[in-house]
Write a protein that holds these residues in place. Structure first.
Motif, short mmCIF file in Angstrom:
data_model
loop_
_atom_site.label_atom_id
_atom_site.label_comp_id
_atom_site.label_asym_id
_atom_site.label_seq_id
_atom_site.Cartn_x
_atom_site.Cartn_y
_atom_site.Cartn_z
N HIS A 147 0.87 -1.17 0.00
CA HIS A 147 0.00 0.00 0.00
C HIS A 147 0.91 1.22 0.00
O HIS A 147 2.12 1.08 0.19
CB HIS A 147 -0.89 0.00 1.25
CG HIS A 147 -2.31 0.35 0.91
ND1 HIS A 147 -3.20 -0.58 0.43
CD2 HIS A 147 -2.99 1.52 0.96
CE1 HIS A 147 -4.36 0.01 0.21
NE2 HIS A 147 -4.26 1.29 0.52
N TYR A 148 0.34 2.39 -0.17
CA TYR A 148 1.14 3.63 -0.20
C TYR A 148 2.25 3.48 -1.25
O TYR A 148 1.97 3.10 -2.38
CB TYR A 148 1.72 3.93 1.19
CG TYR A 148 0.77 3.65 2.33
CD1 TYR A 148 -0.43 4.37 2.43
CD2 TYR A 148 1.01 2.65 3.26
CE1 TYR A 148 -1.33 4.11 3.46
CE2 TYR A 148 0.11 2.39 4.29
CZ TYR A 148 -1.06 3.12 4.38
OH TYR A 148 -1.95 2.85 5.38
N GLY B 76 -2.25 -3.78 -3.01
CA GLY B 76 -2.11 -5.13 -3.57
C GLY B 76 -3.36 -6.00 -3.39
O GLY B 76 -3.37 -7.15 -3.84
N ALA C 185 -4.95 -7.25 -6.57
CA ALA C 185 -4.02 -8.20 -7.21
C ALA C 185 -4.09 -9.53 -6.47
O ALA C 185 -4.12 -10.61 -7.10
CB ALA C 185 -2.60 -7.64 -7.18
N1 SAH Z 1 5.59 2.84 -5.69
C1 SAH Z 1 5.23 1.64 -6.33
C2 SAH Z 1 3.74 1.50 -6.45
C3 SAH Z 1 3.07 1.36 -5.16
S1 SAH Z 1 1.37 1.05 -5.38
C4 SAH Z 1 5.81 1.63 -7.73
O1 SAH Z 1 5.91 2.69 -8.33
O2 SAH Z 1 6.12 0.54 -8.25
C5 SAH Z 1 0.96 0.33 -3.84
C6 SAH Z 1 0.89 -1.17 -3.80
O3 SAH Z 1 -0.13 -1.62 -4.69
C7 SAH Z 1 2.13 -1.93 -4.22
O4 SAH Z 1 3.05 -2.05 -3.17
C8 SAH Z 1 1.57 -3.26 -4.65
O5 SAH Z 1 1.39 -4.14 -3.54
C9 SAH Z 1 0.20 -2.89 -5.20
N2 SAH Z 1 0.18 -2.81 -6.67
C10 SAH Z 1 0.09 -1.70 -7.41
N3 SAH Z 1 0.10 -1.98 -8.71
C11 SAH Z 1 0.19 -3.32 -8.82
C12 SAH Z 1 0.23 -4.22 -9.92
N4 SAH Z 1 0.19 -3.80 -11.18
N5 SAH Z 1 0.31 -5.55 -9.66
C13 SAH Z 1 0.37 -6.00 -8.39
N6 SAH Z 1 0.33 -5.20 -7.31
C14 SAH Z 1 0.23 -3.87 -7.52
#
Ligand code: SAH
Length: 225
Positions: free
Chosen positions: A113-114, A140, A143
């Motif tokens: 998260h975050y 997540g 997902a």
């Molecule tokens: N800062 C990270 C994004 C964080 S989004 C980056 O730029 O890569 C927050 C959380 O959402 C992530 O830690 C993950 O657990 C989940 N998440 C976001 N997009 C996802 C995706 N495409 N597939 C799986 N989990 C995802």
């Protein structure tokens, strides 16, 4: 199979797992999905689980202490085949991976998260990192639900007609052929005659041909993989 899902908003997933195929599989004793609220593992006064990123910048990071406390508690109770972290930089989730994970006995899913989770958790505990596509979600949880659903429906007995999961798209490298149900004729649109012929061999051949055609048109990449 048991899936432990660690999240800061487990309620996002509770309704999902209380319905449809996941619920049926749970009722049949085929799977147990256990949701864990990371806040329960925080030792801070307000059950805080996130903190500011070292080096500055926008967004919070899920801290190492509550996460390792939760992971250590679970891992002391049983052995896990996989500890999966959902992340946009992970391996893109495909049917083959769902098939592989459907053979596991115990798995932990970590939802970020975050800005994500402290990198040291990924280094020390995580065995697989999975992305569900090239876009960024807020957490997540979706997902985790996507992957759990794709995995659980493959457990023999989870869906009514066991053959059905094996005839879905991707299992044979092809997209699924079109499907129809009654009425045979609706506002001038007729179901292909062959599907009503009762000739199983011809129907099978027609479906295969349709699957190949559809794959060539929509996902030619699958044919060259
Ligand atoms: N800062 C990270 C994004 C964080 S989004 C980056 O730029 O890569 C927050 C959380 O959402 C992530 O830690 C993950 O657990 C989940 N998440 C976001 N997009 C996802 C995706 N495409 N597939 C799986 N989990 C995802």
């Amino acid at each position: 199979m048991r899936i432990d899902i660690i999240s800061v908003v487990p309620n996002l997933m509770s309704s999902f797992f209380e319905h449809s195929i996941c619920k049926r599989a749970a009722n049949a004793g085929l799977v147990e999905v256990v949701l864990h609220d990371l806040h329960d593992f925080s030792e801070k006064k307000h059950k805080q689980v996130d903190d500011y990123p070292f080096g500055g910048g926008a967004g919070m990071v899920i801290a190492i202490e509550p996460l390792t406390k939760c992971l250590d508690t679970l891992m002391a109770e049983r052995t896990y085949d996989e500890v999966i972290f959902f992340s946009p930089d992970g391996l893109v989730f495909k049917q083959g991976l769902a098939n592989q994970l459907s053979l596991c006995t115990n798995m932990i899913f970590i939802c970020g998260h975050y800005k994500g989770i402290d990198e040291r958790v990924r280094e020390k505990y995580v065995t697989k990192e999975i992305s569900i596509g090239d876009y960024v979600l807020s957490g997540g949880e979706l997902a985790a639900a996507v992957c759990a659903d794709a995995i659980i429906r493959l457990i023999p007995g989870a869906i009514g007609d066991e053959m059905s999961a094996l005839t879905d798209s991707f299992q044979d490298g092809l997209l699924a052929p079109p499907v129809y149900t009654r009425p045979a004729s609706f506002q001038g649109m007729d179901v292909p005659e062959i599907l009503r012929s009762g000739n199983d061999k011809l129907i099978e051949a027609w479906r295969h041909e349709q699957a190949v055609q559809r794959t060539m048109q929509r996902r030619p990449d699958l044919l060259t993989d």
